[in-house]
Scaffold this active site. Structure first.
Site, PDB file in Angstrom:
ATOM      1  N   GLY A   1       6.565  -0.465 -10.018  1.00 16.96           N
ATOM      2  CA  GLY A   1       7.828  -0.948 -10.568  1.00 16.96           C
ATOM      3  C   GLY A   1       8.620  -1.782  -9.582  1.00 16.96           C
ATOM      4  O   GLY A   1       9.052  -2.898  -9.891  1.00 16.96           O
ATOM      5  N   ILE A   2       8.849  -1.268  -8.389  1.00 17.57           N
ATOM      6  CA  ILE A   2       9.659  -1.995  -7.409  1.00 17.57           C
ATOM      7  C   ILE A   2       8.848  -3.122  -6.768  1.00 17.57           C
ATOM      8  O   ILE A   2       9.350  -4.245  -6.597  1.00 17.57           O
ATOM      9  CB  ILE A   2      10.213  -1.011  -6.348  1.00 17.57           C
ATOM     10  CG1 ILE A   2      11.212  -0.046  -7.001  1.00 17.57           C
ATOM     11  CG2 ILE A   2      10.853  -1.760  -5.184  1.00 17.57           C
ATOM     12  CD1 ILE A   2      11.700   1.085  -6.108  1.00 17.57           C
TER      13      ILE A   2
ATOM     14  N   ASP B   1      -2.473  -3.628  -3.542  1.00 14.94           N
ATOM     15  CA  ASP B   1      -2.368  -2.343  -4.243  1.00 14.94           C
ATOM     16  C   ASP B   1      -3.767  -1.760  -4.397  1.00 14.94           C
ATOM     17  O   ASP B   1      -4.765  -2.482  -4.256  1.00 14.94           O
ATOM     18  CB  ASP B   1      -1.703  -2.516  -5.631  1.00 14.94           C
ATOM     19  CG  ASP B   1      -0.905  -1.265  -6.039  1.00 14.94           C
ATOM     20  OD1 ASP B   1      -1.491  -0.159  -5.986  1.00 14.94           O
ATOM     21  OD2 ASP B   1       0.278  -1.392  -6.386  1.00 14.94           O
TER      22      ASP B   1
ATOM     23  N   ASP C   1      -5.948  -0.191   0.355  1.00 13.47           N
ATOM     24  CA  ASP C   1      -5.608   1.231   0.334  1.00 13.47           C
ATOM     25  C   ASP C   1      -4.938   1.607   1.649  1.00 13.47           C
ATOM     26  O   ASP C   1      -5.564   1.612   2.711  1.00 13.47           O
ATOM     27  CB  ASP C   1      -6.897   2.052   0.132  1.00 13.47           C
ATOM     28  CG  ASP C   1      -6.613   3.547   0.079  1.00 13.47           C
ATOM     29  OD1 ASP C   1      -5.445   3.950   0.254  1.00 13.47           O
ATOM     30  OD2 ASP C   1      -7.579   4.306  -0.147  1.00 13.47           O
TER      31      ASP C   1
ATOM     32  N   TYR D   1       7.765  14.611   0.033  1.00 11.26           N
ATOM     33  CA  TYR D   1       8.322  13.256  -0.137  1.00 11.26           C
ATOM     34  C   TYR D   1       9.530  13.046   0.768  1.00 11.26           C
ATOM     35  O   TYR D   1       9.613  12.055   1.490  1.00 11.26           O
ATOM     36  CB  TYR D   1       8.722  13.055  -1.604  1.00 11.26           C
ATOM     37  CG  TYR D   1       9.259  11.667  -1.922  1.00 11.26           C
ATOM     38  CD1 TYR D   1       8.392  10.607  -2.180  1.00 11.26           C
ATOM     39  CD2 TYR D   1      10.635  11.433  -1.987  1.00 11.26           C
ATOM     40  CE1 TYR D   1       8.888   9.346  -2.477  1.00 11.26           C
ATOM     41  CE2 TYR D   1      11.128  10.172  -2.278  1.00 11.26           C
ATOM     42  CZ  TYR D   1      10.254   9.128  -2.530  1.00 11.26           C
ATOM     43  OH  TYR D   1      10.751   7.870  -2.822  1.00 11.26           O
TER      44      TYR D   1
ATOM     45  N   VAL E   1      15.469   4.831  -9.234  1.00 13.17           N
ATOM     46  CA  VAL E   1      15.090   3.585  -9.903  1.00 13.17           C
ATOM     47  C   VAL E   1      14.144   3.973 -11.034  1.00 13.17           C
ATOM     48  O   VAL E   1      13.267   4.828 -10.831  1.00 13.17           O
ATOM     49  CB  VAL E   1      14.354   2.629  -8.928  1.00 13.17           C
ATOM     50  CG1 VAL E   1      14.232   1.236  -9.517  1.00 13.17           C
ATOM     51  CG2 VAL E   1      15.039   2.589  -7.568  1.00 13.17           C
TER      52      VAL E   1
ATOM     53  N   THR F   1      11.142   3.752 -12.639  1.00 15.85           N
ATOM     54  CA  THR F   1       9.786   3.198 -12.480  1.00 15.85           C
ATOM     55  C   THR F   1       8.788   4.313 -12.790  1.00 15.85           C
ATOM     56  O   THR F   1       9.175   5.483 -12.912  1.00 15.85           O
ATOM     57  CB  THR F   1       9.535   2.738 -11.028  1.00 15.85           C
ATOM     58  OG1 THR F   1       9.451   3.910 -10.203  1.00 15.85           O
ATOM     59  CG2 THR F   1      10.637   1.827 -10.512  1.00 15.85           C
TER      60      THR F   1
HETATM   61  N1  LIG Z   1      11.552   4.858  -8.123  1.00 16.41           N
HETATM   62  C1  LIG Z   1      12.472   5.440  -7.402  1.00 16.41           C
HETATM   63  O1  LIG Z   1      13.365   6.147  -7.898  1.00 16.41           O
HETATM   64  C2  LIG Z   1      12.477   5.251  -5.901  1.00 16.41           C
HETATM   65  C3  LIG Z   1      13.629   5.655  -5.183  1.00 16.41           C
HETATM   66  C4  LIG Z   1      13.636   5.487  -3.809  1.00 16.41           C
HETATM   67  C5  LIG Z   1      12.525   4.990  -3.164  1.00 16.41           C
HETATM   68  N2  LIG Z   1      11.427   4.629  -3.891  1.00 16.41           N
HETATM   69  C6  LIG Z   1      10.293   4.109  -3.142  1.00 16.41           C
HETATM   70  O2  LIG Z   1      10.023   2.793  -3.573  1.00 16.41           O
HETATM   71  C7  LIG Z   1       8.642   2.496  -3.389  1.00 16.41           C
HETATM   72  C8  LIG Z   1       8.068   1.917  -4.669  1.00 16.41           C
HETATM   73  O3  LIG Z   1       8.121   2.917  -5.668  1.00 16.41           O
HETATM   74  P1  LIG Z   1       8.051   2.604  -7.233  1.00 16.41           P
HETATM   75  O4  LIG Z   1       9.227   3.251  -7.820  1.00 16.41           O
HETATM   76  O5  LIG Z   1       7.771   1.153  -7.446  1.00 16.41           O
HETATM   77  O6  LIG Z   1       6.782   3.470  -7.609  1.00 16.41           O
HETATM   78  P2  LIG Z   1       5.517   3.099  -8.513  1.00 16.41           P
HETATM   79  O7  LIG Z   1       4.797   4.379  -8.733  1.00 16.41           O
HETATM   80  O8  LIG Z   1       5.944   2.297  -9.698  1.00 16.41           O
HETATM   81  O9  LIG Z   1       4.673   2.142  -7.555  1.00 16.41           O
HETATM   82  C9  LIG Z   1       4.039   2.600  -6.388  1.00 16.41           C
HETATM   83  C10 LIG Z   1       2.811   1.736  -6.163  1.00 16.41           C
HETATM   84  O10 LIG Z   1       2.174   2.181  -4.941  1.00 16.41           O
HETATM   85  C11 LIG Z   1       0.773   2.075  -5.152  1.00 16.41           C
HETATM   86  N3  LIG Z   1       0.033   2.949  -4.237  1.00 16.41           N
HETATM   87  C12 LIG Z   1      -0.037   4.302  -4.271  1.00 16.41           C
HETATM   88  N4  LIG Z   1      -0.894   4.738  -3.315  1.00 16.41           N
HETATM   89  C13 LIG Z   1      -1.348   3.642  -2.671  1.00 16.41           C
HETATM   90  C14 LIG Z   1      -2.265   3.446  -1.606  1.00 16.41           C
HETATM   91  N5  LIG Z   1      -2.912   4.485  -1.015  1.00 16.41           N
HETATM   92  N6  LIG Z   1      -2.514   2.186  -1.187  1.00 16.41           N
HETATM   93  C15 LIG Z   1      -1.896   1.123  -1.782  1.00 16.41           C
HETATM   94  N7  LIG Z   1      -1.029   1.252  -2.810  1.00 16.41           N
HETATM   95  C16 LIG Z   1      -0.760   2.504  -3.248  1.00 16.41           C
HETATM   96  C17 LIG Z   1       0.577   2.502  -6.604  1.00 16.41           C
HETATM   97  O11 LIG Z   1      -0.671   2.063  -7.099  1.00 16.41           O
HETATM   98  C18 LIG Z   1       1.776   1.848  -7.277  1.00 16.41           C
HETATM   99  O12 LIG Z   1       1.459   0.557  -7.792  1.00 16.41           O
HETATM  100  C19 LIG Z   1       7.996   3.809  -2.956  1.00 16.41           C
HETATM  101  O13 LIG Z   1       7.839   3.819  -1.557  1.00 16.41           O
HETATM  102  C20 LIG Z   1       8.992   4.847  -3.390  1.00 16.41           C
HETATM  103  O14 LIG Z   1       8.908   6.027  -2.636  1.00 16.41           O
HETATM  104  C21 LIG Z   1      11.383   4.741  -5.222  1.00 16.41           C
END
Ligand SMILES: NC(=O)c1ccc[n+]([C@@H]2O[C@H](COP(=O)([O-])OP(=O)(O)OC[C@H]3O[C@@H](n4cnc5c(N)ncnc54)[C@H](O)[C@@H]3O)[C@@H](O)[C@H]2O)c1
Length: 243
Positions: free
Chosen positions: A18-19, A38, A55, A151, A184, A186
């Site tokens: 998502g982000i 990804d 990865d 986390y 967020v 996502t």
């Molecule tokens: N969504 C929220 O509420 C939120 C809040 C604060 C921080 N974050 C952080 O923002 C970042 C993005 O999160 P998001 O909300 O887009 O989550 P998301 O689940 O939509 O996306 C995460 C992405 O990371 C990829 N991923 C997972 N393991 C991996 C690996 N071993 N190698 C490469 N890619 C890998 C997944 O395939 C996925 O596309 C994360 O670090 C998350 O912790 C998210």
């Protein structure tokens, strides 16, 4: 849209998420050349954004990606670490060491692996910019009611690692900074949909951040307007930590 990132190559991990998707979209609109990394979902990247399977848990995988990026183009590649995972509401007393390791393996070990591999190349080229996505869960607050000690601790480590790299590399032109979002909407949070209303109530602004808002903070830190930011952490939590 400004053009301060015009022509900059930027690798974004977690680009199918998502982000990450919002970040590559924003970078593209700013005239940058984002590259999406990804483990899955690369077919979902916006048109015009090349994708590479990567990865974060494998130093070999990241090393191969870096080699591919510099194979016939010597221009520096900045880095945004957006990949991350979270455990599903697991009380600490019940968490297996394997579950804890899995979260830390991506969220902090993975950020170290990518930062080191991309950072070495930036140092060799005289500078660049790295932005890591941590979270309000690292230092600003402890989320509730969900239990996610793996986390939260991994994200605190991302902030500390970013500050450490900023100090080691800042004098050689590599700025390392952090964006720490609150909630967020996502896929990361979809398993906890039953908690979303409560999370919004706990947030001063009464809503989630959009991925686009996070992307805006990332674009700022990457670019020249943030030229004097080193080891900074932009907390964008909609006021959650004030409640
Ligand atoms: N969504 C929220 O509420 C939120 C809040 C604060 C921080 N974050 C952080 O923002 C970042 C993005 O999160 P998001 O909300 O887009 O989550 P998301 O689940 O939509 O996306 C995460 C992405 O990371 C990829 N991923 C997972 N393991 C991996 C690996 N071993 N190698 C490469 N890619 C890998 C997944 O395939 C996925 O596309 C994360 O670090 C998350 O912790 C998210």
């Amino acid at each position: 849209m400004g053009s301060t990132l015009e022509g900059r190559r930027v690798a974004v991990t977690g680009a199918a998420g998502g982000i990450g998707h919002a970040i590559v979209t924003r970078l593209l609109a700013e005239g940058a050349e984002p590259i999406g990394l990804d483990v899955t979902g690369l077919d979902r990247l916006p048109e015009g954004v090349p994708g590479l399977e990567a990865d974060l848990t494998s130093a070999e995988s990241i090393s191969a990606v870096v080699s591919a990026l510099y194979a016939d183009d010597d221009r520096a590649v900045d880095l945004v670490n957006s990949a991350g995972i979270v455990e599903d509401d697991v009380p600490a007393e019940d968490m297996s060491v394997g579950q804890f390791d899995a979260v830390h393996g991506v969220n902090i070990r993975g950020v170290f692996i990518t930062s080191q591999a991309f950072g070495r190349e930036l140092l060799a080229r005289g500078g660049g910019s790295i932005v890591n996505i941590a979270s309000m869960s690292g230092n600003a607050l402890v989320n509730w009611p969900q239990k996610q000690s793996a986390y939260n601790s991994s994200k605190a480590a991302v902030s500390a690692l970013s500050r450490s790299l900023a100090v080691e590399w800042g004098g050689r032109g590599v700025r390392v900074n952090t964006v720490s979002p609150g909630y967020v909407d996502t896929p990361l949070n979809h398993l906890k949909a039953h908690m979303h209303d409560r999370w919004k109530r706990d947030t001063v602004l009464g809503r989630f951040a959009t991925p686009e808002e996070v992307a805006g903070a990332v674009a700022f830190l990457l670019g020249p307007d943030a030229g004097y930011f080193a080891g900074a952490e932009l907390l964008m939590d909609g006021g959650s930590s004030l409640r």
